[in-house]
Design a protein around this motif. Structure first.
Motif, short mmCIF file in Angstrom:
data_model
loop_
_atom_site.label_atom_id
_atom_site.label_comp_id
_atom_site.label_asym_id
_atom_site.label_seq_id
_atom_site.Cartn_x
_atom_site.Cartn_y
_atom_site.Cartn_z
N GLY A 101 92.09 58.88 4.12
CA GLY A 101 91.31 59.31 5.27
C GLY A 101 90.42 60.50 4.94
O GLY A 101 89.26 60.57 5.37
N TYR A 104 87.41 59.36 3.07
CA TYR A 104 86.42 58.74 3.97
C TYR A 104 85.61 59.80 4.69
O TYR A 104 84.38 59.67 4.83
N LYS A 149 86.19 55.51 14.79
CA LYS A 149 86.68 55.42 13.41
C LYS A 149 86.89 56.81 12.81
O LYS A 149 87.92 57.08 12.18
N ILE A 153 90.74 59.24 11.88
CA ILE A 153 91.15 60.03 10.72
C ILE A 153 91.50 61.46 11.14
O ILE A 153 92.53 62.01 10.75
#
Length: 330
Positions: A101, A104, A149, A153
């Motif tokens: 995460g 990302y 999205k 995280i």
């Protein structure tokens, strides 16, 4: 009979005291866990408003509401059960998942910087990737999907930090405290975001309907200041993604036995605190955020070609096996 009734009432009173103590314990531990996760909460609040930027005023609150609903689903349906299961049965898996995460977040933040510095190359990079998603068919849907999205995280970090701060042996007590943290933080974050995105409308109302010249001038000042404020908030949101992602990765490496990056950051933070003792706490935080941000930006930049030339082609190949057509945004 009266003695039996008094005994029953005494038992009820005892149960009420136990329940009140349990509620107080839940509230206290939830507050403690929320404070521990305050840094991630602030980052979440800073990131979100940029997803509303550019839409008409009447769509701002509905968009915030959709993102908030997605955030609650993230926390309550996915992250809370996952946190409890992982902490009970697979605690060793939490750190690698958080690092994915964090990577990302670094990638998404670096991509925004790349777009700012090299817009034509960034557009080519976007074209090389899979279109935004299969489900979203409008720009609003795509923005909401992207926000949820990213929230997933940040929420995972919040829930993990909160879980680590909870002092309860019972899995049900941990679940209840995490649920209180999830709802409380979501309300605080997205309530604050709603106030931010509607501040310009409030300023317009004050400028038109203020009873005094000072009130109308205050409203006009809000209207004039909000575009710059939103731009600054967008920059802060991007920076937050990068430094939070970098911090997650540095701490993750430490948990995996690679302590060098974490120790370097700690020593640099201590040096900054000693160099500016009058603002030692802020100097320590700023140095930590700076180094986390530099590291996060570097890792995110490395991931941009990886996403374009490895992850996206692999994802397209997997989806082609499923035979699902890809929709693009009109």
């Amino acid at each position: 009979m009266s003695v039996g009734l008094l005994a029953l009432l005494d038992d009820v009173a005892g149960l009420i005291k136990v329940a009140a103590a349990s509620i107080d314990d839940v509230a206290g531990q939830a507050a403690k866990a929320g404070v521990k996760a305050a840094g991630a909460v602030i980052d979440d609040a800073a990131v979100t408003p940029k997803y509303v930027h550019g839409f008409s005023a009447e769509r701002e609150l509905p968009i915030v509401g959709r993102i908030a609903l997605g955030s609650i689903k993230n926390k309550m349906i996915f992250l809370l059960p996952a946190a409890l299961i992982l902490s009970t049965f697979l605690p060793w898996l939490i750190t690698p998942l958080l690092m994915i995460g964090g990577a990302y977040l670094c990638y998404e933040g670096a991509e925004k910087v790349y777009e700012l510095l090299f817009p034509h190359k960034a557009h080519a990079h976007e074209a090389a990737l899979e279109p935004v998603a299969v489900d979203p068919t409008t720009l609003e849907d795509a923005k909401v999907a992207g926000a949820i999205k990213t929230d997933f995280i940040l929420s995972a970090e919040i829930m993990t930090i909160a879980l680590a701060a909870i002092e309860a042996d019972s899995i049900w007590m941990r679940a209840l405290i995490l649920a209180v943290v999830a709802v409380g933080i979501t309300v605080a974050v997205y309530g604050g975001v709603a106030l931010i995105v509607k501040a310009d409308d409030f300023g317009v109302w004050m400028a038109k309907n203020g009873r005094t010249g000072a009130g109308r001038g205050f409203g006009l000042g809000i209207v004039k200041a909000m575009p710059a404020f939103m731009q600054v908030l967008s920059v802060v949101g991007t920076a937050a993604m990068i430094w939070v992602g970098g911090g997650i990765l540095a701490h993750g490496f430490y948990e995996l036995g690679i302590a060098g990056p974490e120790h370097f950051i700690e020593h640099a933070a201590e040096w900054a605190a000693h160099a500016a003792p009058s603002v030692g706490g802020f100097a320590s935080w700023a140095m930590t955020a700076l180094i986390d941000g530099i590291g996060g930006l570097f890792i995110g930049a490395l991931l941009i070609p990886v996403a374009a030339y490895a992850i996206a082609p692999a994802w397209r190949a997997i989806k082609s096996l499923w035979g699902k057509p890809t929709k693009t945004l009109s």
